[in-house]
Each structure stands twice: as C-alpha cells, then as structure tokens.
Design an enzyme around this catalytic site. Structure first.
Site, PDB file in Angstrom:
ATOM      1  N   LYS A 260      66.907  17.386  35.353  1.00 13.50           N
ATOM      2  CA  LYS A 260      66.421  17.398  36.730  1.00 13.50           C
ATOM      3  C   LYS A 260      67.495  17.989  37.630  1.00 13.50           C
ATOM      4  O   LYS A 260      68.650  18.099  37.238  1.00 13.50           O
ATOM      5  CB  LYS A 260      66.084  15.979  37.202  1.00 13.50           C
ATOM      6  CG  LYS A 260      64.993  15.273  36.399  1.00 13.50           C
ATOM      7  CD  LYS A 260      64.797  13.859  36.919  1.00 13.50           C
ATOM      8  CE  LYS A 260      63.767  13.097  36.105  1.00 13.50           C
ATOM      9  NZ  LYS A 260      63.609  11.701  36.599  1.00 13.50           N
ATOM     10  N   HIS A 261      67.119  18.319  38.852  1.00 16.11           N
ATOM     11  CA  HIS A 261      68.095  18.822  39.808  1.00 16.11           C
ATOM     12  C   HIS A 261      69.073  17.716  40.193  1.00 16.11           C
ATOM     13  O   HIS A 261      68.698  16.544  40.321  1.00 16.11           O
ATOM     14  CB  HIS A 261      67.401  19.364  41.060  1.00 16.11           C
ATOM     15  CG  HIS A 261      66.626  20.619  40.822  1.00 16.11           C
ATOM     16  ND1 HIS A 261      67.240  21.804  40.454  1.00 16.11           N
ATOM     17  CD2 HIS A 261      65.298  20.882  40.876  1.00 16.11           C
ATOM     18  CE1 HIS A 261      66.316  22.743  40.314  1.00 16.11           C
ATOM     19  NE2 HIS A 261      65.136  22.211  40.559  1.00 16.11           N
ATOM     20  N   GLN A 262      70.321  18.100  40.364  1.00 16.45           N
ATOM     21  CA  GLN A 262      71.342  17.143  40.776  1.00 16.45           C
ATOM     22  C   GLN A 262      70.967  16.554  42.141  1.00 16.45           C
ATOM     23  O   GLN A 262      70.441  17.247  43.009  1.00 16.45           O
ATOM     24  CB  GLN A 262      72.697  17.845  40.865  1.00 16.45           C
ATOM     25  CG  GLN A 262      73.871  16.928  41.116  1.00 16.45           C
ATOM     26  CD  GLN A 262      74.129  15.978  39.962  1.00 16.45           C
ATOM     27  OE1 GLN A 262      73.589  14.887  39.944  1.00 16.45           O
ATOM     28  NE2 GLN A 262      74.933  16.410  39.005  1.00 16.45           N
ATOM     29  N   ALA A 270      68.956  22.163  35.291  1.00 11.34           N
ATOM     30  CA  ALA A 270      67.919  22.620  36.221  1.00 11.34           C
ATOM     31  C   ALA A 270      68.491  23.417  37.375  1.00 11.34           C
ATOM     32  O   ALA A 270      67.782  24.225  37.990  1.00 11.34           O
ATOM     33  CB  ALA A 270      67.141  21.412  36.758  1.00 11.34           C
ATOM     34  N   ASP A 271      69.761  23.228  37.691  1.00 14.68           N
ATOM     35  CA  ASP A 271      70.368  23.916  38.832  1.00 14.68           C
ATOM     36  C   ASP A 271      70.848  25.319  38.497  1.00 14.68           C
ATOM     37  O   ASP A 271      71.301  26.045  39.392  1.00 14.68           O
ATOM     38  CB  ASP A 271      71.563  23.103  39.357  1.00 14.68           C
ATOM     39  CG  ASP A 271      71.155  21.728  39.848  1.00 14.68           C
ATOM     40  OD1 ASP A 271      70.121  21.631  40.517  1.00 14.68           O
ATOM     41  OD2 ASP A 271      71.860  20.756  39.550  1.00 14.68           O
TER      42      ASP A 271
END
Length: 628
Positions: A260-262, A270-271
């Site tokens: 997932k995004h941080q 994801a970033d």
C-alpha cells in the site's frame, strides 16, 4: 509456577494463562466463540491481534494507550481501560484488538499516586492471542508487567511465498516450452501460426511513441524500416512493469501494508510505480517528437496533437476513472478534479511543449561528435529547458517553504492529525494541501488520503494535487533527458549505460543530502503524498538504474524478450482505464469466503492482475492497440 513470559517484570502464574484462554472465548467486544478453522477469535480484522489485559492491582484502575513505531512524533492513543481487581489473587480482564502491522509501544497509567508504570515495546503477530499481566513488583510503588503468548499468531506472509512458487512454476513451464521452440520444425510451425506478421511498425504508444522513427505515419513506406529504427523494447517493458505493479497495488496488494502507499514519509512498493510511469512518458516524448521533427513535421501540428492528447487524458480521468461517475450525471458537487490521468495529461502537455519550443531534431549522423562539449551536449544544447525546470523547482520550494498557511507553520511538510504531537491537526500537507483546498475546493479533492488511518487526519488531501504536479513535470523531464541520451548516443551501448549510471548516482547523492538518508529526519523527506523533490530524485535514481538493467538485458544482450510486461506496456491506457472501470466486476473480483484473509485477498488481486496481462497479450496478438 512461572509462565513463559516476555516483558519487563516477573513471570505470571500458570493460572493466568489458563484464565486468559477462557477469557479469549468470551471477551468483551469479541464475544463470539473462537473459530478454530481460521485460528483466530471472530471479530478480529486483518492485521490485528487479540490482547487480554489483566489488572491485578487492588483499588487501582488501569488505562492503556498505544503508539505505532511508524507514526512519527505522534500522540499516544487510548487503547483500553481496565477496572481494578476487587478480589485478592484474581485479576480484572478486558480484551482488545491491537495492530499487528508494525511494532507498537504500550503506555500504562493508573489512578494511584506515585506509581511508576512501564512502557512496553512489542510486535504482535496477526491473529495471535496475548495476555498483558500487570501487577505489583518487588516494591509497592513499582509496577511489573509480562506479556504471555496464549496462542501463536499465523504467518501472514506465507501466501506471498506460495504465490511466488506458483509463478515460478509457470515460468519453468514456459521455459521448457521455449527450449522446445529451439527445434526448427516446432519453432517454424508455431511462428507461422502465432506471428502472421510483424506488428511493431503498427504500434504507436499512447503517451508518445518510443520509436527512433515514428512507425505510425502513413507517409513513410514500410520499406524504409531498418534494424536501427526498430522500437526500443526496454521502454515498453519498463512501462509495462510499472503498470502491472500499479494495477496490483490498486486492487489491494493482498492487503499487505508494504503493498500500500506509505502513510506519509518513506517509500513502499506502491510508491514507486507512478513516478516511473511519468519518467518513461518523458523518455517516449523525446524519441517520438525527435522522429517527427526529423521528418519535418510542423511544430504547430505537433502542438495540436499534444493538446488533444492531454485533453483526452484529463477527460478520461475526470469522466471515466473518477469514482464519482456512478453517483449520477456529472456529480459536480463532489467530483474529484485531480487524479492520476489528469496529472499525466498536464505533465505530458508541459513537457511536450517544452520539447517542441526548444528542441531541434537530432540527425541520424550527428555532426557534433567532434565538438569540445561532446560529453555534455545532451545537456548544454538544451540549456533553456534546464532554466525552465529549475525555475519551476524554485517555485515549488518558494511556495512550499514561504507561503503563509493559516494556522500552520511556514514550510510545514507533516501529515497533521496526531502527528507532530497533535500541534497542527488541520495542516495536512502544509502549502500543498492549502493550495488545493483554496483553488479547487475541499469537496473536489481526495477525501481519504493514506494519512487517515495512521495519523487520524480529518481534512481532505489530494496526492495528485496542484503543487505536486510541478515535481511530476521535473520527473518527466528527467525521463526526457534519458530519451536524449538514447538519441545522441544511438547504438553506443556503453555510452548509454554509463550515462544512465552517472545520472543515477547524481540523483542518489541529491536524495541522500535532502533526506539525510533518513525516513523522517531529512531536510525534505521523500514523500509520495507531497511529491517532494527528494521523492523525485530518489525515484529518478531508481528509474535510471532499472532502465539501464532492462536495456542491457533486452536491447543489448537480447537475453530477455520482456514478457510478460511488454504486452501491457503496449496498451497501457487501455489496461489502466479498464482495471479502474471493471475493478468490482467478475472475474476481477468475487465474494470471498474469508474477507479477513491475506491469502484470499492476495489470490484475488493476483488473478485480476494476471487477467489484464493475458488481455493485453491477446490484444497484442490481434494487433489491437488503444492510442490517444
């Protein structure tokens, strides 16, 4: 008798462990019986563990608060209150769910005066069953604690291993098939059936063709094609790799936090992908525009195409991909204006216009080989472009650190909420968030930023906002620079790879200085939500290295065909729009038997992503490419 303890004081007695197991079956708030088939108490959600807090303190209530290691400079949050024990030798027990994604610190407080309560640092395992026993230590003022593992947690990472083994098995089968293809009769038969014609010259990338000669022009006869003019497969592979990871994480990434995004500062898988997509778009712009300029195409005509393509990307992002399109016609009241395709469209337009205004076609046989600034010609010849980009970056720095934001300190880069010890709860994103809310309106930006869950932010914030678009332009410009390297050093593999390496080192050094090689303590932390300049230089560092590797394996040594990433890279807009629109439809999503299982989420997300790879492969075989 001593129990198996982990903690900061003497071990608990054996009966505590027995009591804990029984309490787990009928714990307050988690009153359902234990589900042995899933090895967790019903009521626990994914990435949670059960903690039974035992208060053996007579005449003293207990309060437990918690703080995640990943929450930088955050306030402790209340976890549970446990009443005092009224019976000597027995404890008051309360059950509570605790986070198992990251290590956490538990802070204990009591109602008695002069007590010294410990802080406990521990990493709970998913669906594990734990007891925290709190009692008096050797002295009447010293409190001791002990964490007991009543039931071991599950290994939530095993599904990743299983998925890896399955994909490796598929790869092995395909490798064996490739070995059979070495046999001439078999190879000739398959190629006759599966390769009715060369498709490369029919393809034009929807974000700028990465060909050394534009293959889509009907004015160029097929006989003019040579080996040196063939499409650089490494660019499509890079784009496809970024796209497939993007699809996977957008579908949920198995609900793993590292997919997932941080929440704020730092990087997860994801970033990485969106900036890489922007980077390779810039590379494609350089190559495609140079090809058309060499054929003396009108710059005004090319500008019109750039404007149209940018408009279509923005329109698709607003009307089709926007999650509000199903709420009614247009839904202007809460329509999100920024977005991934919107940012791509605007970034594409700026970089394409910048290239059209200042660029000159690079001839096949460059006459500047003997110039004294040969080693820097791909930079010095385009110094006006660099002046423009540096001006943009100064603008970003000025607005970020000098703009006055009501209620917030100048230069604030934090998440707000409970971050910074709760001093600036409504300052999420600092100047970036303020500009979006001021110019676009709070209802027209993203309502559920990744900072919500960890930092408990309450204001809307858009990671694809206005201010961050400045740095996405810089990211595309670095990709544009990679394209110039391909043009000026065509077929000089060592020169191309050495320059990619040098650029990677330069970007890495800048990132190290800006971030102080730290997640949170740098001058400008790497932050995807802000698209900070350190985020851009860090991802550019990775992009140059990854492009170098793929170029070496695919276009230089020809050791890898680029499959399976090559195929979605050829139809990137179709795959991106398709996966957004059909995300909640079968076969991309179905009703799961256990929605709190990493394994089922991972299987669903990998199946959905693989289907899009197969779709892109079939479209490639049928010569169907969606370009805008």
């Amino acid at each position: 008798m001593a129990g198996p303890g982990l903690g900061c004081g003497p071990s608990a007695t054996l009966w505590v462990a027995v009591t804990a197991l029984s309490a787990a079956l009928l714990a307050p708030g988690l009153t359902q019986p234990h589900d042995l088939s899933r090895r967790r108490p019903l009521g626990l959600k994914i990435d949670q563990a059960l903690l039974l807090v035992h208060n053996e303190l007579m005449h003293e209530n207990l309060t437990v608060s918690w703080l995640s290691d990943y929450c930088y400079q955050c306030l402790y949050q209340d976890l549970v209150s446990v009443p005092m024990s009224n019976t000597p030798g027995k404890s008051s027990i309360v059950a509570v769910a605790v986070d198992s994604q990251h290590p956490i610190t538990l802070h204990l407080n009591g109602t008695g005066a002069g007590r010294e309560f410990p802080r406990i640092h521990y990493h709970f395992g998913e669906f594990g069953n734990y007891s925290l026993v709190v009692n008096f230590g050797s002295g009447t003022k010293m409190i001791s604690c002990n964490i007991i593992i009543n039931e071991s947690p599950v290994n939530s990472h095993l599904p990743i291993l299983y998925a890896f083994l399955i994909y490796m098995g598929v790869l092995s089968i395909l490798t064996v098939g490739h070995v059979f293809m070495i046999i001439d009769p078999i190879r000739n038969w398959f190629y006759k059936k599966l390769h009715p014609g060369d498709t490369d010259h029919l393809i034009n990338s929807e974000l700028g063709s990465p060909t050394r000669a534009d293959s889509t022009s009907s004015n160029v006869p097929a006989t003019t094609w040579t080996v040196s003019q063939q499409r650089l497969r490494s660019l499509d592979i890079f784009r496809g790799l970024s796209l497939i990871i993007m699809v996977f994480v957008n579908y949920g990434g198995g609900k793993y936090w590292f997919f997932k995004h941080q929440s704020w500062n730092g990087l997860t898988l994801a970033d990485l992908v969106f900036p890489w997509f922007v980077f390779i778009m810039g590379t494609s712009i350089s190559l495609s525009l140079n090809s058309m300029l060499r054929r003396r195409c009108s710059k005004w005509k090319l500008l019109g195409k750039a404007l149209w393509r940018s408009f279509l990307l923005f329109l698709i992002g607003i009307v089709i991909v926007s999650p509000n399109y199903c709420l009614g016609p247009l839904s202007w009241d809460n329509l999100r204006i920024p977005g991934v395709l919107q940012r791509l469209g605007f970034t594409y337009l700026v970089v394409a216009v910048l290239e059209l205004v200042f660029a000159k076609a690079v001839a096949e046989n460059d006459t500047l080989l003997e110039t004294p600034y040969f080693a820097l010609r791909d930079i010095l010849l385009y110094w006006p472009q660099w002046v423009f980009i540096l001006t943009l970056e100064v603008t970003w720095l000025g607005l970020t650190f000098l703009l006055t934001v009501p209620g917030c300190p100048k230069g604030y880069l934090g998440p707000g909420g409970i971050g910074d010890f709760g001093k600036y709860p409504n300052c999420t994103g600092g100047a970036a968030g303020y500009i979006d809310r001021l110019l676009l309106g709070e209802k027209h930006i993203y309502q559920h930023p990744s900072s919500n869950a960890l930092y408990q932010t309450t204001v809307a914030y858009d990671p694809e906002g206005i201010l961050g678009t400045i740095n996405s332009i810089c990211m595309a410009f670095f990709g544009l620079q990679a394209g110039k390297i391909f043009l000026f050093y065509k077929d000089q593999h060592k020169q191309i790879m050495s320059r990619f390496f040098i650029w990677s080192v330069v970007m890495g050094i800048i990132s190290a200085i800006l971030t102080k090689c730290s997640k949170d303590e740098g001058y400008i932390p790497a932050n995807k939500n802000l698209w900070s300049i350190s985020y851009v230089t860090t991802l550019s560092c990775f992009a140059f290295l990854l492009l170098l590797l793929i170029y070496y394996l695919v276009d230089v040594k020809r050791w890898w065909s680029g499959a399976p990433f090559f195929y979605p890279g050829m139809n990137s807009i179709l795959v991106y729009v398709g996966h957004e629109v059909f995300e909640n439809y079968f076969p991309f999503k179905w009703k799961m038997k256990d929605s709190q299982s990493h394994g089922e989420h991972l299987a669903q997300n990998l199946v959905a992503t693989s289907i899009w790879v197969i779709i892109s492969y079939l479209l490639y075989r049928k010569r169907i490419f969606w370009k805008i």
